[in-house]
Motif scaffolding. Structure first.
Motif, PDB file in Angstrom:
ATOM      1  N   GLU A  20      16.871  80.367 -23.296  1.00 30.77           N
ATOM      2  CA  GLU A  20      17.122  79.206 -23.953  1.00 30.77           C
ATOM      3  C   GLU A  20      16.061  78.500 -24.367  1.00 30.77           C
ATOM      4  OE1 GLU A  20      20.088  77.556 -25.035  1.00 30.77           O
ATOM      5  OE2 GLU A  20      20.855  79.774 -24.591  1.00 30.77           O
ATOM      6  N   ALA A  21      14.866  78.395 -23.454  1.00 32.43           N
ATOM      7  CA  ALA A  21      13.766  77.870 -23.933  1.00 32.43           C
ATOM      8  C   ALA A  21      12.890  78.489 -25.216  1.00 32.43           C
ATOM      9  CB  ALA A  21      12.847  77.807 -22.601  1.00 32.43           C
ATOM     10  N   TYR A  22      12.982  79.849 -25.009  1.00 32.79           N
ATOM     11  CA  TYR A  22      12.474  80.790 -25.963  1.00 32.79           C
ATOM     12  C   TYR A  22      13.183  80.480 -27.186  1.00 32.79           C
ATOM     13  CZ  TYR A  22      11.128  84.814 -28.936  1.00 32.79           C
ATOM     14  OH  TYR A  22      10.641  85.490 -29.878  1.00 32.79           O
ATOM     15  N   SER A  23      14.589  80.395 -27.244  1.00 29.98           N
ATOM     16  CA  SER A  23      15.401  80.158 -28.570  1.00 29.98           C
ATOM     17  C   SER A  23      15.102  78.902 -29.131  1.00 29.98           C
ATOM     18  CB  SER A  23      16.788  80.407 -28.217  1.00 29.98           C
ATOM     19  OG  SER A  23      17.578  80.296 -29.153  1.00 29.98           O
ATOM     20  N   CYS A  24      15.166  77.845 -28.112  1.00 32.44           N
ATOM     21  CA  CYS A  24      14.841  76.590 -29.125  1.00 32.44           C
ATOM     22  C   CYS A  24      13.598  76.451 -29.600  1.00 32.44           C
ATOM     23  CB  CYS A  24      15.068  75.371 -27.773  1.00 32.44           C
ATOM     24  SG  CYS A  24      16.634  75.118 -27.093  1.00 32.44           S
ATOM     25  N   VAL A  25      12.287  76.711 -28.915  1.00 30.59           N
ATOM     26  CA  VAL A  25      11.063  76.870 -29.538  1.00 30.59           C
ATOM     27  C   VAL A  25      11.074  77.725 -30.670  1.00 30.59           C
ATOM     28  CG1 VAL A  25       8.665  77.476 -29.263  1.00 30.59           C
ATOM     29  CG2 VAL A  25       9.941  76.353 -27.318  1.00 30.59           C
ATOM     30  N   GLU A  26      11.567  79.132 -30.378  1.00 27.83           N
ATOM     31  CA  GLU A  26      11.515  79.673 -31.819  1.00 27.83           C
ATOM     32  C   GLU A  26      12.182  78.847 -33.110  1.00 27.83           C
ATOM     33  OE1 GLU A  26      12.517  84.643 -32.640  1.00 27.83           O
ATOM     34  OE2 GLU A  26      14.029  83.104 -31.695  1.00 27.83           O
ATOM     35  N   THR A  27      13.556  78.621 -32.730  1.00 22.40           N
ATOM     36  CA  THR A  27      14.047  77.980 -33.894  1.00 22.40           C
ATOM     37  C   THR A  27      13.406  76.733 -34.482  1.00 22.40           C
ATOM     38  OG1 THR A  27      16.242  78.603 -32.738  1.00 22.40           O
ATOM     39  CG2 THR A  27      16.484  76.902 -34.255  1.00 22.40           C
ATOM     40  N   ALA A  28      12.773  75.817 -33.811  1.00 21.15           N
ATOM     41  CA  ALA A  28      12.335  74.676 -34.023  1.00 21.15           C
ATOM     42  C   ALA A  28      10.820  75.172 -34.770  1.00 21.15           C
ATOM     43  CB  ALA A  28      11.737  73.847 -32.904  1.00 21.15           C
ATOM     44  N   ILE A  29      10.065  76.173 -34.573  1.00 22.55           N
ATOM     45  CA  ILE A  29       9.112  76.639 -35.239  1.00 22.55           C
ATOM     46  C   ILE A  29       9.394  77.298 -36.787  1.00 22.55           C
ATOM     47  CG2 ILE A  29       7.262  78.339 -35.270  1.00 22.55           C
ATOM     48  CD1 ILE A  29       6.790  77.688 -32.353  1.00 22.55           C
ATOM     49  N   CYS A  30      10.426  78.125 -36.593  1.00 19.00           N
ATOM     50  CA  CYS A  30      10.909  78.792 -37.605  1.00 19.00           C
ATOM     51  C   CYS A  30      11.460  77.983 -38.755  1.00 19.00           C
ATOM     52  CB  CYS A  30      12.057  80.068 -37.439  1.00 19.00           C
ATOM     53  SG  CYS A  30      11.163  81.527 -36.692  1.00 19.00           S
ATOM     54  N   ASN A  31      11.978  76.949 -38.241  1.00 16.78           N
ATOM     55  CA  ASN A  31      12.739  75.806 -39.136  1.00 16.78           C
ATOM     56  C   ASN A  31      11.684  75.091 -39.665  1.00 16.78           C
ATOM     57  OD1 ASN A  31      15.390  76.712 -38.749  1.00 16.78           O
ATOM     58  ND2 ASN A  31      15.794  75.112 -37.362  1.00 16.78           N
ATOM     59  N   HIS A  32      10.631  74.565 -38.987  1.00 15.79           N
ATOM     60  CA  HIS A  32       9.683  73.865 -39.617  1.00 15.79           C
ATOM     61  C   HIS A  32       8.745  74.415 -40.745  1.00 15.79           C
ATOM     62  CE1 HIS A  32       6.262  70.793 -39.542  1.00 15.79           C
ATOM     63  NE2 HIS A  32       5.465  71.785 -39.745  1.00 15.79           N
ATOM     64  N   TYR A  33       8.416  75.817 -40.382  1.00 15.33           N
ATOM     65  CA  TYR A  33       7.452  76.613 -41.309  1.00 15.33           C
ATOM     66  C   TYR A  33       8.449  77.266 -42.451  1.00 15.33           C
ATOM     67  CZ  TYR A  33       3.672  75.330 -38.573  1.00 15.33           C
ATOM     68  OH  TYR A  33       2.664  74.569 -37.895  1.00 15.33           O
ATOM     69  N   TRP A  46      -0.691  78.599 -35.536  1.00 12.41           N
ATOM     70  CA  TRP A  46      -0.521  78.617 -34.109  1.00 12.41           C
ATOM     71  C   TRP A  46      -1.341  77.632 -33.450  1.00 12.41           C
ATOM     72  CZ3 TRP A  46       2.780  79.308 -30.639  1.00 12.41           C
ATOM     73  CH2 TRP A  46       3.764  80.141 -30.748  1.00 12.41           C
ATOM     74  N   VAL A  47      -2.657  77.406 -33.904  1.00 14.62           N
ATOM     75  CA  VAL A  47      -3.591  76.449 -33.665  1.00 14.62           C
ATOM     76  C   VAL A  47      -2.918  74.929 -33.503  1.00 14.62           C
ATOM     77  CG1 VAL A  47      -5.620  75.196 -33.897  1.00 14.62           C
ATOM     78  CG2 VAL A  47      -5.497  77.612 -33.916  1.00 14.62           C
ATOM     79  N   ASP A  48      -2.200  74.636 -34.781  1.00 18.16           N
ATOM     80  CA  ASP A  48      -1.349  73.404 -34.925  1.00 18.16           C
ATOM     81  C   ASP A  48      -0.405  73.279 -33.908  1.00 18.16           C
ATOM     82  OD1 ASP A  48      -3.143  72.547 -36.860  1.00 18.16           O
ATOM     83  OD2 ASP A  48      -1.873  73.249 -38.476  1.00 18.16           O
ATOM     84  N   ILE A  49       0.520  74.414 -33.745  1.00 18.40           N
ATOM     85  CA  ILE A  49       1.610  74.485 -32.993  1.00 18.40           C
ATOM     86  C   ILE A  49       1.014  74.133 -31.333  1.00 18.40           C
ATOM     87  CG2 ILE A  49       3.396  75.840 -31.903  1.00 18.40           C
ATOM     88  CD1 ILE A  49       3.560  77.196 -34.827  1.00 18.40           C
ATOM     89  N   HIS A  50       0.110  74.866 -31.026  1.00 22.63           N
ATOM     90  CA  HIS A  50      -0.514  74.679 -29.743  1.00 22.63           C
ATOM     91  C   HIS A  50      -1.074  73.200 -29.566  1.00 22.63           C
ATOM     92  CE1 HIS A  50      -2.193  75.759 -25.611  1.00 22.63           C
ATOM     93  NE2 HIS A  50      -3.368  75.213 -26.150  1.00 22.63           N
ATOM     94  N   ALA A  51      -1.643  72.670 -30.624  1.00 28.49           N
ATOM     95  CA  ALA A  51      -2.401  71.254 -30.504  1.00 28.49           C
ATOM     96  C   ALA A  51      -0.998  70.244 -30.203  1.00 28.49           C
ATOM     97  CB  ALA A  51      -2.924  70.963 -31.654  1.00 28.49           C
ATOM     98  N   TRP A  52       0.110  70.534 -30.912  1.00 26.39           N
ATOM     99  CA  TRP A  52       1.331  69.708 -30.849  1.00 26.39           C
ATOM    100  C   TRP A  52       1.821  69.616 -29.372  1.00 26.39           C
ATOM    101  CZ3 TRP A  52       6.218  70.059 -29.262  1.00 26.39           C
ATOM    102  CH2 TRP A  52       7.016  68.922 -29.326  1.00 26.39           C
ATOM    103  N   GLN A  53       1.784  71.109 -29.016  1.00 32.17           N
ATOM    104  CA  GLN A  53       2.456  71.361 -27.551  1.00 32.17           C
ATOM    105  C   GLN A  53       1.376  70.495 -26.477  1.00 32.17           C
ATOM    106  OE1 GLN A  53       2.164  75.488 -26.446  1.00 32.17           O
ATOM    107  NE2 GLN A  53       3.008  75.044 -24.377  1.00 32.17           N
ATOM    108  N   PHE A  67       7.212  78.211 -25.332  1.00 35.10           N
ATOM    109  CA  PHE A  67       5.877  78.223 -26.119  1.00 35.10           C
ATOM    110  C   PHE A  67       5.219  79.573 -25.827  1.00 35.10           C
ATOM    111  CE2 PHE A  67       7.097  73.724 -27.089  1.00 35.10           C
ATOM    112  CZ  PHE A  67       6.645  73.778 -28.524  1.00 35.10           C
ATOM    113  N   SER A  68       4.998  79.681 -24.287  1.00 27.03           N
ATOM    114  CA  SER A  68       4.018  80.756 -24.163  1.00 27.03           C
ATOM    115  C   SER A  68       4.896  82.137 -24.384  1.00 27.03           C
ATOM    116  CB  SER A  68       3.988  80.628 -22.452  1.00 27.03           C
ATOM    117  OG  SER A  68       3.146  79.725 -22.136  1.00 27.03           O
TER     118      SER A  68
END
Length: 81
Positions: A20-33, A46-53, A67-68
């Motif tokens: 579920e954690a993987y799916s939520c992160v993957e979905t948020a990232i794919c939708n954003h980009y 990924w640098v931007d994503i990691h900074a946000w994280q 995220f990992s």
């Protein structure tokens, strides 16, 4: 006297939470980009994503695992970068 607490097959629930954690992160990232797959991300993204994280996700948040895991998938698909 009551029985001692036992949680049979807790690992199954842990696996569910990880998925579920993987799916939520993957979905948020794919939708954003606006992408279909994590492999499409650039290293700069990924640098931007990691900074946000780092700024927004608490140290003990279960989302860090998501995220990992998503990063590991991206890294496996972009080993030549």
């Amino acid at each position: 006297m009551t029985e001692k607490f036992i949680w049979h097959r807790m690992h199954k629930d842990e696996e569910y939470i990880e998925r579920e954690a993987y799916s939520c992160v993957e979905t948020a990232i794919c939708n954003h980009y606006d992408i279909e797959e994590i492999a499409e991300l650039t290293e700069e993204q990924w640098v931007d994503i990691h900074a946000w994280q780092e700024e927004n996700v608490g140290e003990y948040s279960p989302m860090n695992m998501g995220f990992s895991d998503v990063y590991n998938v991206w890294e496996m698909n972009n080993e030549d970068i």
